[in-house]
Design a protein around this motif. Structure first.
Motif, PDB file in Angstrom:
ATOM      1  N   ALA A 381       0.825  -1.211   0.000  1.00 34.92           N
ATOM      2  CA  ALA A 381       0.000   0.000   0.000  1.00 34.92           C
ATOM      3  C   ALA A 381       0.859   1.261   0.000  1.00 34.92           C
ATOM      4  O   ALA A 381       0.576   2.230  -0.717  1.00 34.92           O
ATOM      5  N   VAL A 382       1.926   1.262   0.789  1.00 34.13           N
ATOM      6  CA  VAL A 382       2.832   2.416   0.830  1.00 34.13           C
ATOM      7  C   VAL A 382       3.479   2.625  -0.533  1.00 34.13           C
ATOM      8  O   VAL A 382       3.560   3.751  -1.039  1.00 34.13           O
ATOM      9  N   THR A 385       0.929   3.889  -3.117  1.00 40.10           N
ATOM     10  CA  THR A 385       0.525   5.266  -2.800  1.00 40.10           C
ATOM     11  C   THR A 385       1.608   6.253  -3.198  1.00 40.10           C
ATOM     12  O   THR A 385       1.325   7.316  -3.769  1.00 40.10           O
ATOM     13  N   ASP A 386       2.864   5.917  -2.917  1.00 34.70           N
ATOM     14  CA  ASP A 386       3.971   6.794  -3.308  1.00 34.70           C
ATOM     15  C   ASP A 386       4.039   6.938  -4.825  1.00 34.70           C
ATOM     16  O   ASP A 386       4.220   8.046  -5.347  1.00 34.70           O
ATOM     17  N   VAL A 388       1.628   6.676  -6.988  1.00 36.05           N
ATOM     18  CA  VAL A 388       0.515   7.513  -7.449  1.00 36.05           C
ATOM     19  C   VAL A 388       0.783   8.979  -7.125  1.00 36.05           C
ATOM     20  O   VAL A 388       0.548   9.873  -7.960  1.00 36.05           O
ATOM     21  N   MET A 389       1.284   9.256  -5.919  1.00 30.84           N
ATOM     22  CA  MET A 389       1.550  10.639  -5.524  1.00 30.84           C
ATOM     23  C   MET A 389       2.623  11.280  -6.411  1.00 30.84           C
ATOM     24  O   MET A 389       2.542  12.467  -6.732  1.00 30.84           O
ATOM     25  N   ALA A 461      -2.072   3.275   3.512  1.00 27.45           N
ATOM     26  CA  ALA A 461      -2.185   4.232   2.410  1.00 27.45           C
ATOM     27  C   ALA A 461      -2.628   5.601   2.914  1.00 27.45           C
ATOM     28  O   ALA A 461      -2.078   6.637   2.506  1.00 27.45           O
ATOM     29  N   ALA A 462      -3.617   5.607   3.797  1.00 24.71           N
ATOM     30  CA  ALA A 462      -4.131   6.886   4.310  1.00 24.71           C
ATOM     31  C   ALA A 462      -3.083   7.620   5.138  1.00 24.71           C
ATOM     32  O   ALA A 462      -2.902   8.843   4.992  1.00 24.71           O
ATOM     33  N   TYR A 464       0.200   7.304   5.004  1.00 23.81           N
ATOM     34  CA  TYR A 464       1.308   7.758   4.159  1.00 23.81           C
ATOM     35  C   TYR A 464       0.916   9.010   3.383  1.00 23.81           C
ATOM     36  O   TYR A 464       1.663   9.992   3.347  1.00 23.81           O
ATOM     37  N   TRP A 465      -0.257   8.976   2.770  1.00 25.30           N
ATOM     38  CA  TRP A 465      -0.699  10.121   1.957  1.00 25.30           C
ATOM     39  C   TRP A 465      -0.828  11.369   2.833  1.00 25.30           C
ATOM     40  O   TRP A 465      -0.315  12.440   2.479  1.00 25.30           O
TER      41      TRP A 465
END
Length: 482
Positions: A381-382, A385-386, A388-389, A461-462, A464-465
Motif C-alpha cells: 500500500a505504501v 501510494t507513493d 501515485v503521488m 495508504a491513508a 502515508y498520503w
C-alpha cells in the motif's frame, strides 16, 4: 552528486552489462544504461506466468474447500483475492522509469537509512520464508518421486532432495535477468501443457454438485471467507519485487502496458489453477495434495507431473532469490550479487529443512500465508501510494545517491511518513488477522472475521498520503524538491 559504485567483477559490489542469456548476470543494483534497455512489456506476461502455473495454487484452492466453503464461494474468493495482482503490476511500472531495482526505489518511501530496516524484514526474512514455502512444496513432490524410484525413505534422502532443488533455483538466480526472461518463456508453455493435462483428469473426477456436510452460515461463513481471501491474496502482495523484472525495459515503456502484462501474466494462471485445486477437493482427499492428484493420473504421467511441480517451484523461487540478492546489496552489505544470492539461499534452505523435517506442510503453508500479510499488505500500500503521488516519476541516479543530505535522505536518513504508515498499517492488520495460534482482538470481537488485508492496506495508504502531504516530503510532480 555522488555516484553509486559500479565496480568490475573483482570489485566490491558488481560489474556492468550487457547481460546475455546463459551467462551469469554481472549487474547488481546499479543503473541500467539506456542502450541496454530493450524489449516490449508483453514479454513480462511469460515471466510472471511461469511462477504462477503452480502446484501451490492447487494446494491453496483445495484448502478453501477443506475450510468448508462451497465451490461457488471458493471460486469467488479466488477471483477476488487474485485481483490484488493489479498492485504488483502497478508497482512494476516504476522499474523502467527508475532503471534500478525495487529495493532501491523503496528509498523514496522510507529514506536511505529507513529503507535498510524495511528490507531486512521484507527482502531477507520474508523472502527467505517464501523460498522455504515453495521449496517445501517441491520437496514434498520430489521426495515422493524419490520413493517411486526406490530410494530409501529417511531424513538423508529428504535433505538431499531439498538441497538439489535449492541448488537449481539459485543457479537461475545467479544467471539472472536475461536467462530468466528466456527460460521462463519456454517454461510457461511447458508447465501450462502439463497442468492442463492434470486439469483434465481433475475435471473428469470433480463433483460439480458438491456441498459441504454442514454449510457455513452467518458469522462462521464471514470468518471463513475472510481467512480464505487472506490466504489467496497473500501471494500477489508478496511480490514487491516486480520492478526488478521490468527495469531492463526502455524508459519510455508505457506504464499501463507494464502493469497490465505483469498483472495478467500472474492473474490468469493463478485463478485457473487455484480453481482447479478447489474442484479437486470436491471429490478427492486433498489433505495430501500430491497423493490425491497422483491417484487420478496415469502411472506414466506421474513423474512428468512431479518434474513440472519442481520446475515451477524453481521458477518461482529463482525470481525470489534474484530479487532477494539485490535487496542485500541495497541494504549496504558489501557483497557482489552472486554471493548475496547464495546468502539468501542458505537461509531459505535451512527454513525448508525445518518445514519438511519438523513441521506439517499444510499447516506451515496456511499459517505463513496468513501472517505475512501483516507486513506485505501495508508495504504494498505504501509503495503504490507513493507511486501515485509522484505519478511514477522516479530518478534512478537520485535514488542511488546515499550521501547525507541527498535527495532521499529526508530526516536523518528516515522518511518518517513511510515508516509510520508501515507500522500503523501493520499493527492494524495484526488486530484483524486470524491464524491457528494468533487471533487479533478486533477479529476476535467480530467472530474471528479476518480483515487483515483491507484494514492494514487502507490505514497504511491513508497515513502515508496524509503525513507526506502535511510534511511536504513527497513533492507534487513539477514542484521544486523540498
Amino acid at each position: 552528486m555522488t555516484t553509486h559504485p559500479t565496480t568490475t567483477r573483482a570489485g566490491a559490489l558488481d560489474g556492468q552489462g550487457p547481460e546475455r542469456a546463459g551467462h551469469p548476470e554481472t549487474r547488481g543494483i546499479d543503473l541500467v544504461p539506456a542502450d541496454e534497455r530493450t524489449g516490449h512489456p508483453r514479454r513480462l506476461f511469460a515471466v510472471w506466468a511461469a511462477p504462477n502455473v503452480s502446484y501451490l495454487s492447487f494446494t491453496v484452492g483445495a484448502t478453501l474447500i477443506l475450510m468448508g466453503l462451497t465451490l461457488p464461494q471458493a471460486v469467488g474468493v479466488i477471483i477476488a483475492g487474485n485481483l490484488l495482482w493489479i498492485f504488483t503490476g502497478i508497482l512494476a511500472a516504476s522499474g523502467p522509469v527508475a532503471g534500478t531495482s525495487g529495493s532501491v526505489v523503496s528509498r523514496a518511501f522510507y529514506g536511505v537509512m529507513g529503507n535498510k530496516g524495511v528490507l531486512i524484514l521484507t527482502g531477507w526474512l520474508i523472502a527467505s520464508a517464501y523460498l522455504a514455502l515453495n521449496w517445501s512444496a517441491a520437496s514434498v513432490a520430489g521426495i515422493g518421486l524419490a520413493g517411486r524410484m526406490g530410494l530409501p525413505a529417511g531424513p538423508a534422502v529428504d535433505a538431499a532432495v531439498i538441497c538439489l532443488i535449492a541448488g537449481a533455483t539459485l543457479l537461475i538466480a545467479i544467471y539472472g535477468y536475461a536467462t530468466i526472461v528466456r527460460l521462463y518463456t519456454a517454461l510457461s508453455v511447458l508447465l501450462t501443457l502439463v497442468f492442463v493435462v492434470v486439469t483434465g483428469y481433475v475435471l473428469a473426477q470433480a463433483d460439480w454438485s458438491y456441498a459441504p456436510a454442514e454449510p457455513l452460515q452467518g458469522t462462521a461463513l464471514a470468518a471463513t471467507l475472510g481467512i480464505g481471501f487472506t490466504i489467496v491474496a497473500s501471494t500477489p502482495l508478496s511480490y514487491n519485487n516486480s520492478p526488478d523484472l521490468a527495469r531492463y525495459l526502455p524508459g519510455d515503456s508505457g506504464p499501463l502496458a507494464v502493469a497490465g502484462w505483469t498483472a495478467a501474466g500472474a492473474y490468469l494462471p493463478s485463478v485457473v489453477f487455484t480453481s482447479v485445486g478447489a474442484l479437486a477437493a470436491t471429490s478427492l482427499d486433498m489433505s495430501d495434495p500430491q497423493a490425491a492428484l497422483e491417484s487420478i493420473l496415469p502411472g506414466w504421467f506421474v513423474p512428468v507431473f512431479v518434474i513440472a511441480v519442481v520446475a515451477n517451484t524453481v521458477a518461482n523461487n529463482g525470481m525470489t532469490a534474484y530479487s532477494a540478492g539485490l535487496s542485500i546489496q541495497s541494504v549496504g552489505v558489501r557483497l557482489a550479487r552472486i554471493p548475496a544470492v547464495l546468502t539468501i539461499g542458505v537461509l531459505g534452505t535451512a527454513m525448508t529443512l525445518y518445514a519438511i523435517l519438523v513441521q506439517d506442510f499444510l499447516t506451515s503453508v496456511n499459517t505463513m500465508l496468513q501472517l505475512v500479510v501483516v507486513v506485505t499488505g501495508p508495504a504494498m500500500a505504501v509503495a503504490v501510494t507513493d507511486l501515485v503521488m509522484r505519478r511514477n516519476r522516479y530518478d534512478g541516479p537520485d535514488l542511488l545517491e546515499q550521501e547525507h543530505g541527498g535527495p532521499f535522505w529526508y530526516h536523518r536518513g528516515v522518511h518518517w511518513s513511510g515508516v509510520l504508515a508501515l507500522v500503523t498499517g501493520g499493527l492494524t492488520s495484526l488486530m484483524w488477522v486470524t491464524t491457528t495460534f494468533w487471533t487479533g482482538p478486533i477479529a476476535a470481537a467480530t467472530g474471528d472475521v479476518d480483515m487483515a488485508i483491507p484494514s492494514g492496506m487502507a490505514v497504511a495508504a491513508a497515513v502515508y498520503w496524509a503525513s507526506a502531504r502535511v510534511l511536504g516530503t513527497v513533492p507534487r510532480p513539477g514542484s521544486p524538491r523540498p
